[in-house]
Design an enzyme around this catalytic site. Structure first.
Site, PDB file in Angstrom:
ATOM      1  N   LYS A   1       0.716  -1.172  -0.070  1.00 31.96           N
ATOM      2  CA  LYS A   1       0.021  -0.102  -0.138  1.00 31.96           C
ATOM      3  C   LYS A   1       0.708   1.212   0.021  1.00 31.96           C
ATOM      4  O   LYS A   1       0.364   2.386  -0.569  1.00 31.96           O
ATOM      5  CB  LYS A   1      -1.055  -0.004   1.214  1.00 31.96           C
ATOM      6  CG  LYS A   1      -2.022  -0.934   0.954  1.00 31.96           C
ATOM      7  CD  LYS A   1      -2.895  -0.916   2.382  1.00 31.96           C
ATOM      8  CE  LYS A   1      -4.122  -1.750   2.227  1.00 31.96           C
ATOM      9  NZ  LYS A   1      -3.839  -3.145   2.180  1.00 31.96           N
TER      10      LYS A   1
ATOM     11  N   GLU B   1      -2.909   6.404   8.245  1.00 40.48           N
ATOM     12  CA  GLU B   1      -3.906   7.282   7.240  1.00 40.48           C
ATOM     13  C   GLU B   1      -4.876   8.098   8.229  1.00 40.48           C
ATOM     14  O   GLU B   1      -5.331   7.660   9.373  1.00 40.48           O
ATOM     15  CB  GLU B   1      -4.463   6.632   6.374  1.00 40.48           C
ATOM     16  CG  GLU B   1      -3.525   5.947   5.364  1.00 40.48           C
ATOM     17  CD  GLU B   1      -4.456   5.266   4.090  1.00 40.48           C
ATOM     18  OE1 GLU B   1      -3.854   5.178   3.097  1.00 40.48           O
ATOM     19  OE2 GLU B   1      -5.533   4.957   4.339  1.00 40.48           O
TER      20      GLU B   1
ATOM     21  N   HIS C   1     -14.477  -4.144   8.415  1.00 36.43           N
ATOM     22  CA  HIS C   1     -13.829  -3.724   7.155  1.00 36.43           C
ATOM     23  C   HIS C   1     -13.995  -4.760   5.970  1.00 36.43           C
ATOM     24  O   HIS C   1     -13.350  -4.672   5.080  1.00 36.43           O
ATOM     25  CB  HIS C   1     -12.306  -3.510   7.340  1.00 36.43           C
ATOM     26  CG  HIS C   1     -11.954  -2.647   8.292  1.00 36.43           C
ATOM     27  ND1 HIS C   1     -12.405  -1.238   8.215  1.00 36.43           N
ATOM     28  CD2 HIS C   1     -11.635  -2.544   9.679  1.00 36.43           C
ATOM     29  CE1 HIS C   1     -12.022  -0.479   9.480  1.00 36.43           C
ATOM     30  NE2 HIS C   1     -11.647  -1.482  10.200  1.00 36.43           N
TER      31      HIS C   1
ATOM     32  N   GLU D   1      -9.769   1.232  -5.767  1.00 36.11           N
ATOM     33  CA  GLU D   1     -10.779   1.604  -4.230  1.00 36.11           C
ATOM     34  C   GLU D   1     -10.260   2.810  -4.046  1.00 36.11           C
ATOM     35  O   GLU D   1      -9.202   3.302  -3.721  1.00 36.11           O
ATOM     36  CB  GLU D   1     -10.385   0.527  -3.545  1.00 36.11           C
ATOM     37  CG  GLU D   1     -10.488  -0.988  -3.923  1.00 36.11           C
ATOM     38  CD  GLU D   1     -11.003  -1.833  -2.774  1.00 36.11           C
ATOM     39  OE1 GLU D   1     -10.713  -1.307  -1.798  1.00 36.11           O
ATOM     40  OE2 GLU D   1     -11.010  -3.076  -3.057  1.00 36.11           O
TER      41      GLU D   1
ATOM     42  N   ASN E   1      -6.815  -3.650  -6.454  1.00 36.41           N
ATOM     43  CA  ASN E   1      -6.840  -4.981  -6.355  1.00 36.41           C
ATOM     44  C   ASN E   1      -6.625  -5.407  -7.736  1.00 36.41           C
ATOM     45  O   ASN E   1      -7.347  -5.003  -8.746  1.00 36.41           O
ATOM     46  CB  ASN E   1      -8.264  -5.230  -5.851  1.00 36.41           C
ATOM     47  CG  ASN E   1      -8.580  -5.057  -4.545  1.00 36.41           C
ATOM     48  OD1 ASN E   1      -7.914  -5.810  -3.663  1.00 36.41           O
ATOM     49  ND2 ASN E   1      -9.269  -4.241  -4.196  1.00 36.41           N
TER      50      ASN E   1
ATOM     51  N   ARG F   1      -7.111  -7.982  -9.710  1.00 41.18           N
ATOM     52  CA  ARG F   1      -7.622  -9.457 -10.178  1.00 41.18           C
ATOM     53  C   ARG F   1      -9.109  -8.826 -10.233  1.00 41.18           C
ATOM     54  O   ARG F   1      -9.595  -7.799  -9.998  1.00 41.18           O
ATOM     55  CB  ARG F   1      -7.418  -9.996  -8.781  1.00 41.18           C
ATOM     56  CG  ARG F   1      -7.956  -9.370  -7.453  1.00 41.18           C
ATOM     57  CD  ARG F   1      -7.806 -10.428  -6.177  1.00 41.18           C
ATOM     58  NE  ARG F   1      -8.197  -9.867  -5.034  1.00 41.18           N
ATOM     59  CZ  ARG F   1      -9.187  -9.197  -4.429  1.00 41.18           C
ATOM     60  NH1 ARG F   1     -10.275  -9.231  -5.236  1.00 41.18           N
ATOM     61  NH2 ARG F   1      -8.930  -8.711  -3.416  1.00 41.18           N
TER      62      ARG F   1
END
Length: 645
Positions: free
Chosen positions: A116, A200, A234, A274, A294, A296
């Site tokens: 990330k 974050e 989540h 996202e 992502n 995929r």
């Protein structure tokens, strides 16, 4: 196009890929573990090969074995589905080194977006907005705490290699940071073998909106957005497309940002960008930030397929076979509205605890798309994700699509395991969700309302009582009348409450059931049983458990007095495994004093960690399991000394 592909996955996604491959005339090779020998995807595929024991590490994650099977079967390509090896760049390279095609992005694209912190730096360079935060290499706790102070509380600690909510903690105050950091790191280390984190800013009214992108290695397009804001822990629960309240200005801005992200890494295949969106002032083009990519196909891809009319798996196969993108951006339609609800075997009142069990009864209604990897008679095992099905509805408007979803959920019949079916139906009836006023905190805020049990109508309880007594079968009341006016009593358990029903015959074709002083009449007519004049609802029985399909599918358990006496004798001193799993840690020893709520052990099951705590103050009499033990559901892990109070 390929002649034959191997599907390196299982469950509903393997079945989904097989269906599209078959429509294109492509043969399929399924792989399966010993636990999946009778699985639906095995039956659907043209060929199926056993690859190992139930544990994923010994079967579905054995990349070398998968490649070996593909070569032996004469497959030309491998489709990874999602999960397992779908985002493993080393596997991609091994597939290509073997002369096979990987149906998905390149190893370099996966690596670029796999961590990330690095992904956010790459996106900043590509002009994609990112959430304010710390994504640096310094993992010293004091440095991270200082970064959190600089960003401003509340903040979110996230595992760098994370996903699915693992290794993620919200922190609202400085004094909570150290404990949250330790917990996030421990979970990340277990799940990903990497305990690095990033910090974050926590968005106060966040919405999770993602954009479906597709690339062919050169060009890229987006297929509009999906709103995935309905989440718990989540993890997504219900997704929809398009996002409610979306403006054309914001859709264009998000779509352009997503395409820039895809082009920045030369992306090939299906992917999802996202975004976290601040919805405190509606949807604005300057209030969305990149979270992650992502690399995929996503679990929720059917809602995009519903509103665009595009088969994303077909596009995957065509692009992987060397074709360009089948459509340009301007050619991609957006029609109507769609929802997807994830039906799981899980115990919602117990904190969404994953469940196991054999699906003794499984029927879905017409009018909805059902993506499922199980059938009636199949077993939900402890080794894999406990998804039963994805229920997808589409309509010309959001209101109609949602009404169709409510009806589909209420008419679905599942027995043999506890499920989240009633919870999903309650969500679709939630006033805020129905109005499109959603954010990621909705479920947490209104959880009590959403999980509150619906009291079944007296006629439903009466039907359960007759079923428990074995008196619903044809002719059963004829024998019952021989000992009238004697009464028969049965005790049922429903959502922790006991219900005693007294049954009295009124001839060979009817009975009166007394419950809490009220009498419910039951009559057996040519068309079937009626209770207070209302036709009996469909039902299923498995052992002592009776499930009636009356919208919310109430479940009743026939109580055996001997079993209850045995349970009472235990005195609540045993801490037991709620499901089969691996004991990850035990925190207490014999003779140690413990307090109510104290952490005693951690059980890993169904890809998640479950903390077991003391139900009362006491002293540990015996530790019955050790870290590394594989235990069955109900296995005693810790025993407390008898409470002398």
């Amino acid at each position: 196009m390929f002649d034959k592909i191997l599907i390196a996955n299982r469950g509903e996604i393997a079945c989904r890929i097989i269906e599209t491959a078959r429509s294109l005339g492509v043969a399929t090779v399924a792989v399966y573990s010993e636990a999946d020998a009778r699985a639906k995807h095995v039956a659907l595929a043209d060929e199926a090969v056993l690859i190992g024991p139930p544990q994923p590490a010994e079967s579905y994650l054995k990349g070398e074995r998968l490649i070996e099977v593909a070569l032996e079967a004469g497959a030309q390509a491998i489709h990874p589905g999602y999960g397992f090896l779908s985002e493993n760049p080393d596997f991609v390279e091994a597939v290509e080194a073997a002369g096979l095609t990987f149906i998905g992005p390149s190893a370099s694209a996966i690596r670029a977006m796999g961590l990330k912190d690095a992904a956010k730096k790459l996106m900043e360079a590509a002009g994609v907005p990112v959430v304010p935060g710390y994504h640096g290499d310094n993992q010293d706790p004091e440095h991270l705490a200082g970064a959190a102070e600089a960003i401003g509380y509340p903040v979110l600690i996230k595992a760098v290699a994370g996903g699915g909510g693992k290794g993620m903690r919200k922190v609202v105050a400085p004094q909570e940071f150290a404990a949250a950091l330790d917990a996030a790191r421990g979970e990340a280390r277990t799940a990903f073998g990497n305990d690095a984190v990033l910090i974050e800013k926590y968005v106060e009214k966040p919405r999770h909106i993602e954009v479906q992108i597709f690339g062919d290695g050169g060009e890229a397009v987006h297929l509009y957005e999906r709103d995935c804001s309905l989440q718990r822990r989540h993890q997504k629960v219900i997704e929809e497309a398009p996002a409610p309240g979306m403006t054309e200005e914001m859709r264009a801005a998000m779509g352009e940002a997503a395409v820039r992200a895809a082009r920045a890494i030369g992306y090939k295949g299906a992917g999802t960008i996202e975004f976290i969106v601040d919805a405190s002032d509606g949807l604005r083009a300057d209030r969305f930030w990149f979270m992650e990519m992502n690399t995929r196909l996503q679990v929720e891809h059917p809602v995009t397929e519903a509103v665009t009319g595009i088969d994303l798996v077909e596009w995957q196969l065509r692009v992987a076979a060397g074709e360009p993108l089948p459509m340009t951006q301007d050619e991609i339609p957006l029609k109507g509205h769609a929802f997807e609800a994830r039906l799981y075997a899980e115990d919602v009142p117990k904190g969404f605890l994953p469940a196991t069990g054999t699906l003794s009864h499984l029927i879905f209604p017409d009018g909805a798309r059902i993506d499922s990897g199980v059938r009636a008679g199949d077993t939900i095992s402890p080794f894999y994700d406990p998804m039963i099905a994805k229920v997808i509805t589409h309509g010309p408007t959001r209101e109609i699509a949602l009404a169709r979803m409510t009806r589909a959920l209420e008419q679905s019949e599942v027995a043999g395991s506890v499920t989240n079916l009633a919870f999903l139906a309650a969500l679709t009836r939630h006033q805020g969700f129905a109005a499109g006023d959603v954010d990621t905190g909705l479920i947490e805020r209104d959880l009590d309302q959403l999980v509150a049990g619906v009291v079944p109508a007296p006629r439903i309880v009466a039907q359960a009582a007759l079923a428990a007594a074995g008196l619903l079968q044809p002719g059963a009341l004829s024998g019952f009348t021989l000992w009238a006016p004697l009464a028969r009593s049965v005790t049922l358990a429903h959502e922790g409450e006991e219900i005693t029903a007294v049954i009295r015959a009124r001839g060979p074709e009817g009975a009166v059931i007394e419950i809490d002083g009220a009498e419910i009449g039951a009559d057996c007519e040519a068309s079937g049983w009626r209770f207070e004049g209302v036709k009996a609802v469909p039902m299923a029985r498995a052992g002592a458990r009776i499930t009636l399909f009356s919208g919310v599918a109430p479940v009743f358990d026939l109580i055996d007095p001997l079993d209850r006496a045995g349970a009472d004798a235990g005195g609540g001193n045993l801490i037991e495994a709620p499901m089969p799993g691996l004991v990850k840690a035990v925190f207490v020893s014999t003779g140690e004093a413990v307090a109510e709520g104290q952490r005693l052990a951690i059980l890993e099951a169904m890809k998640m960690e479950h903390t077991l705590v003391a139900a009362r103050d006491g002293v540990v009499a015996e530790v019955l399991a050790a870290a590394g033990d594989q235990v069955e559901a109900g296995a005693a892990l810790v025993r407390l000394e008898e409470d002398e109070a």
